[in-house]
Design a protein around this motif. Structure first.
Motif, short mmCIF file in Angstrom:
data_model
loop_
_atom_site.label_atom_id
_atom_site.label_comp_id
_atom_site.label_asym_id
_atom_site.label_seq_id
_atom_site.Cartn_x
_atom_site.Cartn_y
_atom_site.Cartn_z
N PRO A 66 14.50 55.82 38.54
CA PRO A 66 15.75 56.61 38.47
C PRO A 66 16.78 56.32 39.56
O PRO A 66 17.77 57.03 39.64
N SER B 20 14.72 57.99 28.18
CA SER B 20 13.80 58.69 29.08
C SER B 20 14.55 59.57 30.06
O SER B 20 15.75 59.39 30.30
N THR B 21 13.83 60.50 30.64
CA THR B 21 14.43 61.33 31.69
C THR B 21 14.86 60.46 32.86
O THR B 21 15.85 60.76 33.53
N TRP B 22 14.14 59.37 33.10
CA TRP B 22 14.47 58.48 34.22
C TRP B 22 15.82 57.81 33.99
O TRP B 22 16.58 57.59 34.94
N CYS C 87 18.32 59.15 32.28
CA CYS C 87 19.35 60.19 32.47
C CYS C 87 19.53 60.52 33.95
O CYS C 87 20.67 60.73 34.41
N GLU C 88 18.43 60.57 34.69
CA GLU C 88 18.54 60.83 36.12
C GLU C 88 19.26 59.68 36.83
O GLU C 88 20.08 59.90 37.73
N GLU D 121 13.67 68.19 27.80
CA GLU D 121 13.49 67.33 28.97
C GLU D 121 14.70 66.44 29.20
O GLU D 121 15.16 66.26 30.34
N ALA E 146 17.49 66.60 32.22
CA ALA E 146 17.71 65.47 33.12
C ALA E 146 19.16 65.02 33.14
O ALA E 146 19.51 64.13 33.91
#
Length: 219
Positions: free
Chosen positions: A141, A164-166, A168-169, A190, A194
């Motif tokens: 991220p 993935s959340t990564w 978006c982060e 999730e 994020a």
């Protein structure tokens, strides 16, 4: 003023996340470390520099990190023949370009893997550029790869599409807005938690709803 569509590749345009999880499971087993595959899957979307300490711990990273990443490549290479593009992937690249976006792929994949994905997608003539793991020291991220991708095409500002959340982060860390698809196995809650401003089940769904997202038109 966003002028660049920054697209993740693994898990977003090509269906690789479960092959990646299995390859990492097998790589860790070489060091007598057995991790639940679901825990590994939850970290897919990070680059190997981030994933190894996240799932195996800082001690393992210090002792075996580089060797584990080499083992992962050896385990993943035989699986790459199973990888297929998601339905709508090439159509999305064409549509974004037709709407006036500069399209760049922000991948933390190995050079040889990214080259394979470009061929699978027929993307070489559809995008303005792409990145690989060689282009930044810290992967998602961390924002580095997204910033490199934007610089590579001389973009002013970007909107990220990821799975993935990564992703978006990383977009948030780079000062970008993000849109997400659920093809990586993360839930709507999730992904929005994020930072995703919109979430779709698939790329065809995103194409149908594109006008209501940050990726509608360059702003």
């Amino acid at each position: 003023m966003a002028d660049t569509a920054v697209l993740d590749v693994d898990g977003t345009l090509v269906d690789t996340n479960y092959q990646h999880a299995l390859a990492w499971f097998r790589a860790f087993r070489r060091f007598d470390l057995t991790l639940p595959v679901w825990r590994i899957h939850r970290a897919i979307g990070m680059g190997g520099d981030q994933l190894v300490p996240a799932v195996a711990g800082e001690g393992f990273e210090a002792e075996h990190g580089d060797a584990a990443r080499d083992a992962w490549v050896e385990e993943f290479d035989p699986l790459i023949g199973e990888v297929r593009p998601f339905d709508g992937a090439a159509d999305l690249l064409r549509e974004l370009g037709g709407r006036g976006w500069t399209v760049v792929l922000a991948s933390s994949g190995k050079q040889q893997h990214v080259e394979t994905y470009l061929d699978l997608l027929g993307a070489r003539d559809l995008v303005a550029g792409w990145t690989t793991s060689d282009d930044a020291e810290a992967t998602k991220p961390a924002p580095d790869l997204l910033q490199v991708a934007l610089e590579r095409v001389s973009g002013k500002a970007g909107v990220l599409l990821g799975d993935s959340t990564w992703d978006c982060e990383a977009a948030g860390n780079a000062g970008m807005r993000s849109v997400a698809v659920r093809t990586g196995g993360f839930s709507v809650e999730e992904l929005t938690g994020a930072g995703a401003t919109a979430v779709f089940d698939s790329l065809p769904g995103l194409l149908d709803g594109l006008d209501g997202t940050e990726l509608a038109r360059p702003s």
